[in-house]
Design an enzyme around this catalytic site. Structure first.
Site, PDB file in Angstrom:
ATOM      1  N   ASP A  33      21.189   7.541  10.375  1.00 38.69           N
ATOM      2  CA  ASP A  33      21.485   6.813   8.999  1.00 38.69           C
ATOM      3  C   ASP A  33      22.872   6.917   8.832  1.00 38.69           C
ATOM      4  OD1 ASP A  33      18.871   6.989   8.721  1.00 38.69           O
ATOM      5  OD2 ASP A  33      18.680   8.562   7.260  1.00 38.69           O
ATOM      6  N   TYR A  36      24.628   3.685  10.511  1.00 37.90           N
ATOM      7  CA  TYR A  36      24.128   2.733   9.344  1.00 37.90           C
ATOM      8  C   TYR A  36      25.092   2.503   8.258  1.00 37.90           C
ATOM      9  CZ  TYR A  36      21.281  -0.685   6.923  1.00 37.90           C
ATOM     10  OH  TYR A  36      20.711  -1.689   6.127  1.00 37.90           O
ATOM     11  N   LEU A  83      -9.030 -14.388  -5.342  1.00 38.62           N
ATOM     12  CA  LEU A  83     -10.134 -14.333  -4.333  1.00 38.62           C
ATOM     13  C   LEU A  83     -11.589 -14.249  -5.060  1.00 38.62           C
ATOM     14  CD1 LEU A  83      -8.270 -12.194  -1.470  1.00 38.62           C
ATOM     15  CD2 LEU A  83      -9.046 -14.344  -1.422  1.00 38.62           C
ATOM     16  N   GLU A 114      -8.420  -7.888   6.884  1.00 38.59           N
ATOM     17  CA  GLU A 114      -7.150  -7.476   6.427  1.00 38.59           C
ATOM     18  C   GLU A 114      -7.250  -6.371   5.143  1.00 38.59           C
ATOM     19  OE1 GLU A 114      -4.789 -10.672   5.040  1.00 38.59           O
ATOM     20  OE2 GLU A 114      -4.897 -11.815   6.870  1.00 38.59           O
ATOM     21  N   LYS A 116      -7.167  -4.871   1.975  1.00 34.44           N
ATOM     22  CA  LYS A 116      -6.827  -5.651   0.659  1.00 34.44           C
ATOM     23  C   LYS A 116      -6.115  -4.604  -0.225  1.00 34.44           C
ATOM     24  CE  LYS A 116      -8.476  -7.926  -3.507  1.00 34.44           C
ATOM     25  NZ  LYS A 116      -7.677  -7.297  -4.368  1.00 34.44           N
ATOM     26  N   ASP A 118      -3.605  -2.760  -2.801  1.00 36.17           N
ATOM     27  CA  ASP A 118      -3.502  -2.581  -4.322  1.00 36.17           C
ATOM     28  C   ASP A 118      -2.295  -2.434  -4.879  1.00 36.17           C
ATOM     29  OD1 ASP A 118      -4.865  -2.630  -6.597  1.00 36.17           O
ATOM     30  OD2 ASP A 118      -5.877  -0.405  -6.715  1.00 36.17           O
ATOM     31  N   TYR A 225       1.043 -11.592   3.759  1.00 34.85           N
ATOM     32  CA  TYR A 225      -0.462 -11.941   4.440  1.00 34.85           C
ATOM     33  C   TYR A 225      -0.610 -13.383   4.239  1.00 34.85           C
ATOM     34  CZ  TYR A 225      -1.166 -11.019  -0.362  1.00 34.85           C
ATOM     35  OH  TYR A 225      -1.261 -10.970  -1.985  1.00 34.85           O
ATOM     36  N   LYS A 289     -10.854 -13.555   6.010  1.00 38.43           N
ATOM     37  CA  LYS A 289     -10.437 -14.919   6.049  1.00 38.43           C
ATOM     38  C   LYS A 289     -10.990 -15.672   7.327  1.00 38.43           C
ATOM     39  CE  LYS A 289      -6.111 -13.494   3.836  1.00 38.43           C
ATOM     40  NZ  LYS A 289      -4.808 -13.056   3.873  1.00 38.43           N
ATOM     41  N   LYS A 313     -14.787  -5.806  -1.486  1.00 42.53           N
ATOM     42  CA  LYS A 313     -14.374  -4.488  -2.332  1.00 42.53           C
ATOM     43  C   LYS A 313     -15.270  -3.160  -1.684  1.00 42.53           C
ATOM     44  CE  LYS A 313     -12.088  -5.106  -5.760  1.00 42.53           C
ATOM     45  NZ  LYS A 313     -11.811  -5.801  -6.964  1.00 42.53           N
ATOM     46  N   CYS A 407      -9.774  36.247 -22.117  1.00 42.33           N
ATOM     47  CA  CYS A 407     -10.496  35.700 -20.851  1.00 42.33           C
ATOM     48  C   CYS A 407     -11.863  35.297 -21.228  1.00 42.33           C
ATOM     49  CB  CYS A 407     -10.177  36.577 -19.928  1.00 42.33           C
ATOM     50  SG  CYS A 407     -11.219  36.309 -18.420  1.00 42.33           S
ATOM     51  N   CYS A 410     -14.141  38.164 -19.239  1.00 43.21           N
ATOM     52  CA  CYS A 410     -14.336  39.593 -19.407  1.00 43.21           C
ATOM     53  C   CYS A 410     -13.734  39.956 -20.873  1.00 43.21           C
ATOM     54  CB  CYS A 410     -13.094  40.223 -18.263  1.00 43.21           C
ATOM     55  SG  CYS A 410     -11.442  40.015 -18.513  1.00 43.21           S
ATOM     56  N   CYS A 425      -5.610  35.556 -16.539  1.00 40.95           N
ATOM     57  CA  CYS A 425      -6.175  36.790 -16.861  1.00 40.95           C
ATOM     58  C   CYS A 425      -5.797  37.786 -15.896  1.00 40.95           C
ATOM     59  CB  CYS A 425      -7.920  36.753 -16.783  1.00 40.95           C
ATOM     60  SG  CYS A 425      -8.624  38.043 -16.833  1.00 40.95           S
ATOM     61  N   CYS A 430     -11.844  42.045 -13.912  1.00 47.18           N
ATOM     62  CA  CYS A 430     -12.306  40.535 -14.374  1.00 47.18           C
ATOM     63  C   CYS A 430     -13.490  40.237 -13.271  1.00 47.18           C
ATOM     64  CB  CYS A 430     -11.500  39.799 -14.619  1.00 47.18           C
ATOM     65  SG  CYS A 430     -12.009  37.925 -15.190  1.00 47.18           S
TER      66      CYS A 430
HETATM   67  S1  IVH Z   1      -4.990 -13.465   0.136  1.00 49.25           S
HETATM   68  C1  IVH Z   1      -5.833 -17.560  -1.142  1.00 49.25           C
HETATM   69  N1  IVH Z   1      -4.831 -11.201   1.509  1.00 49.25           N
HETATM   70  O1  IVH Z   1      -5.889  -9.764  -3.899  1.00 49.25           O
HETATM   71  C2  IVH Z   1      -5.538 -16.112  -0.656  1.00 49.25           C
HETATM   72  N2  IVH Z   1      -4.666 -11.087  -0.796  1.00 49.25           N
HETATM   73  O2  IVH Z   1      -7.868 -10.737  -5.252  1.00 49.25           O
HETATM   74  C3  IVH Z   1      -5.302 -15.033  -1.708  1.00 49.25           C
HETATM   75  N3  IVH Z   1      -4.253  -9.225  -1.824  1.00 49.25           N
HETATM   76  O3  IVH Z   1      -3.584 -12.015  -5.617  1.00 49.25           O
HETATM   77  C4  IVH Z   1      -4.610 -13.800  -1.358  1.00 49.25           C
HETATM   78  N4  IVH Z   1      -4.376  -7.608   0.057  1.00 49.25           N
HETATM   79  O4  IVH Z   1      -2.722  -9.750  -4.987  1.00 49.25           O
HETATM   80  C5  IVH Z   1      -4.935 -11.805   0.510  1.00 49.25           C
HETATM   81  N5  IVH Z   1      -4.831  -8.998   2.899  1.00 49.25           N
HETATM   82  C6  IVH Z   1      -4.748  -9.603   1.281  1.00 49.25           C
HETATM   83  C7  IVH Z   1      -4.515  -9.148   0.313  1.00 49.25           C
HETATM   84  C8  IVH Z   1      -4.581  -9.700  -0.930  1.00 49.25           C
HETATM   85  C9  IVH Z   1      -4.266  -7.675  -1.449  1.00 49.25           C
HETATM   86  C10 IVH Z   1      -4.484  -9.410  -3.278  1.00 49.25           C
HETATM   87  C11 IVH Z   1      -3.603 -10.466  -3.776  1.00 49.25           C
HETATM   88  C12 IVH Z   1      -4.159 -11.534  -4.334  1.00 49.25           C
HETATM   89  C13 IVH Z   1      -5.295 -10.552  -4.754  1.00 49.25           C
HETATM   90  C14 IVH Z   1      -6.991 -11.579  -4.913  1.00 49.25           C
END
Ligand code: IVH
Length: 665
Positions: A33, A36, A83, A114, A116, A118, A225, A289, A313, A407, A410, A425, A430
């Site tokens: 570090d 850098y 999606l 992939e 998903k 959040d 992605y 996909k 999901k 408490c 007791c 307590c 107790c």
């Molecule tokens: S692909 C047309 N890949 O999910 C393709 N989306 O419900 C659209 N998201 O708005 C997105 N991980 O915010 C894709 N590996 C992933 C994802 C991903 C999270 C989210 C993204 C999108 C939402 C759709």
């Protein structure tokens, strides 16, 4: 202008881009570090002397700029679609069937799976490899221009490493990790600011900051992605695209996988669901996909979502339910924990009807009342917790809650030690705490009652034979022999072990009582200073604090303990039961005064406890971990990491023989 600074600046930018990528994208730094920082400082100094040479992709441009009044709109030249969801296996299998039908494919198709993520979707625009804009998804057509904020995210390259297509709009998810989220919330709590409910909200709040200097302090991250507009990058499949993105220096999730057929997708879904708990960031499902670009094009898109991808999901881990009541649990250390009793609801597949509310501060901060509708969540296997109150559903009949001063188990008065969130307590008798206290009392380093294990303690307490630690000294052979699975011989052995424990030293007895903050060392210090339990029990807080090493926390805890009537009664009964309360023996000498010892490995002439007591009887200190302040480490057979640490720190190392010689044995 000489060519020199120009060349050096280019060199520094390249070096910094390279090492930034190693560190933030690959998690595999090649330089320290400090090194850098030295390069970055050199760049900043050189740029300040030649401001005309500063480029938009310079690493110096990550730190932000002046706060904005508002974000400018940023149009997406290719809409950012969302999606469709599959919420069950059946729904996913229906997607697979539909897809194959639309393609006229009889066989299994290749899918890219992939995680998903959040977080929130963003678009990065690279022109000839240089990052020129970053924007949020917005409504899919127009988002907000958050370029300055995006540039503060270290895993986003300001310049692509290898390929420099004419135009590339990269899409991905900006996230905040669990550890970073908790740290941010702790910091906000200390500053009295409202807390974020979850990492996604925290990521969104951080990216949509008008002051980029604030965003720069938030450790955001991004996984890429997909792409939108693209001039100059050719690829035939999603797998190839992700591989190219990785080569360009963008961060791609390591758990992506190409699989063939729906069954393999189900297996991946299950695998990721299992992994979900241990990942350092939130995922709420997988995205599946169709891998081949040609097939994607053949399938096309609906208005809002493509036909070639689906979000499969996981069951939600947050749900809304109503608090029916708040009860109080007394933990084994005496802490009073308020617990919400809720209308049962399934959270992530598990039926939940109780959630910890932690303590009064937490209830006050979230303003949780009986009758409230609340958002609850389950993280991993831990008990669920209340995230937030749905204030809009209040009807006015909700009742605020205050922890009782008594408490609930007791009835004795509880205390809230200064600086602590929990009310406790402190009554030794107790029932809620009694088992745990007895285990501790009988433990090896305390009164060392051999054979008095957890199962036996459970039986003794449940049969009502032992209500506090003093009762142990009134047990009879008949009582013990009448217990389940207890032979006469074992009962006799236990009585003998109890007998032997009557002669333990006073400092062990004090430690065995399990007073908060009174560990073995503090117990020795207190007995050294006050000689008897009686004298110690009569000492004022001030008197206690006069003792070297005793601070306000210990003083308060000890004084509270001895003020409790029930505790005094138990000590009197211990005496009646034959527990010796003679002042500790005078030290045989002060030979080891000021020296500290750590024992490691197996000793032959004594147990570790005996060796430690010997050190203490000679005026020294025995501790369990090695630091630079340790005077000696005594290494027995098969000594391990403590010995390595001693070597590293240059602490003197003694063999058992050398130690024996030192103490004159
Ligand atoms: S692909 C047309 N890949 O999910 C393709 N989306 O419900 C659209 N998201 O708005 C997105 N991980 O915010 C894709 N590996 C992933 C994802 C991903 C999270 C989210 C993204 C999108 C939402 C759709």
């Amino acid at each position: 202008m000489s060519a020199e600074p120009h060349r050096r600046l280019q060199e520094l930018r390249d070096l910094l881009h390279f090492h930034n990528h190693r560190y933030y994208v690959l998690d595999d730094p090649q330089i320290s570090d400090a090194e850098y920082d030295r390069l970055l400082r050199e760049l900043i100094v050189l740029e300040s002397q030649h401001p005309e040479l500063v480029t938009p992709d310079s690493p110096s441009q990550r730190v932000g700029g002046a706060p904005l009044e508002a974000f400018a709109p940023a149009a997406h030249t290719v809409p950012m679609l969302s999606l469709d969801n599959a919420l069950s296996e059946e729904e996913f299998l229906a997607f697979d069937e539909r897809t194959r039908r639309n393609l006229g494919a009889a066989d299994d198709i290749d899918y890219m799976c992939e995680p998903k993520l959040d977080g929130l979707a963003v678009e990065l625009v690279y022109e000839r490899g240089v990052l020129v804009q970053g924007s949020t998804r917005g409504d899919g057509y127009v988002g907000e221009d958050v370029t300055l904020n995006i540039k503060t995210i270290k895993s986003i390259p300001l310049k692509l490493l290898h390929l420099h297509p004419q135009l590339l709009q990269v899409r991905g998810e900006v996230i905040l990790g669990h550890r970073e989220f908790e740290q941010l919330n702790r910091q906000r709590e200390n500053q009295g600011e409202p807390l974020f409910a979850n990492p996604r909200n925290a990521a969104a709040g951080s990216l949509r900051q008008l002051d980029p200097a604030v965003t720069a302090t938030r450790p955001l991250n991004m996984f890429c992605y997909g792409v939108g507009g693209n001039q100059g990058l050719a690829f035939k499949s999603q797998a190839e695209l992700l591989s190219l993105l990785g080569q360009m220096g963008l961060r791609v999730n390591p758990y992506i996988r190409t699989v063939r057929g729906a069954r393999a997708v189900l297996a991946y879904h299950q695998e990721m669901a299992g992994r979900r708990e241990s990942l350092p960031y939130d995922i709420d499902g997988i995205v599946v996909k169709v891998n081949e670009v040609a097939l994607q094009e053949q399938l096309g898109a609906k208005t809002k979502s493509p036909r070639w991808a689906i979000a499969f999901k996981f069951p939600a881990r947050q749900e809304v339910t109503q608090i029916l009541d708040i009860t109080v649990q007394v933990g084994r250390t005496g802490a009073l924990t308020p617990v919400a009793v809720m209308a049962p609801v399934s959270v992530g597949g598990v039926l939940v009807s109780r959630a910890t509310l932690h303590n009064q501060d937490e209830i006050d901060r979230k303003d949780i009342r009986i009758g409230d509708w609340v958002v609850i969540q389950r993280a991993g296997d831990v008990i669920p917790e209340v995230v937030t109150v749905v204030a809009s559903r209040r009807s006015g009949v909700e009742k605020p809650f205050v922890l009782p001063e008594q408490c609930p188990v007791c009835g004795s008065h509880t205390v809230r030690p200064e600086g602590e969130a929990a009310r406790r307590c402190i009554n030794l008798a107790c029932p809620a705490q009694i088992k745990e206290r007895i285990y501790h009392f009988a433990g090896k380093r305390a009164m060392d009652i051999d054979g008095l294990g957890e199962k036996l303690v459970d039986q003794l307490v449940e049969k009502g034979l032992v209500k506090d630690v003093a009762d142990l000294y009134f047990l009879t052979l008949e009582q013990l022999a009448a217990l389940e699975r207890m032979a006469d011989k074992s009962a006799q052995n236990i009585l003998e072990a109890i007998e032997a424990s009557r002669r333990r030293s006073l400092d062990r007895l004090l430690f065995a009582l399990g007073i908060r903050f009174v560990g073995e060392h503090v117990a020795r210090v207190l007995i050294d200073a006050f000689h008897s339990l009686e004298e110690l029990g009569n000492a004022s807080r001030d008197a206690l604090m006069q003792v070297h090493e005793i601070g306000p926390q210990v003083a308060e805890s000890v004084s509270d303990f001895f003020t409790n009537e029930e505790n005094r009664r138990i000590i009197a009964r211990l005496r009646q039961g034959g527990v010796e309360m003679q002042p500790a023996q005078q030290r045989s000498s002060d030979q080891l005064q000021g020296l500290s010892f750590v024992f490691t490995g197996a000793l032959t002439a004594f147990t570790r406890e005996e060796a430690e007591r010997l050190v203490v009887s000679l005026g020294g200190r025995a501790t369990s971990s090695v630091s630079a302040k340790t005077s000696y480490v005594v290494a027995g057979e098969a000594a391990g990491s403590k010995l390595d640490k001693a070597r590293q720190l240059g602490v003197h190392i003694l063999t058992e023989e050398e130690f024996k010689e030192m103490v004159g044995l």
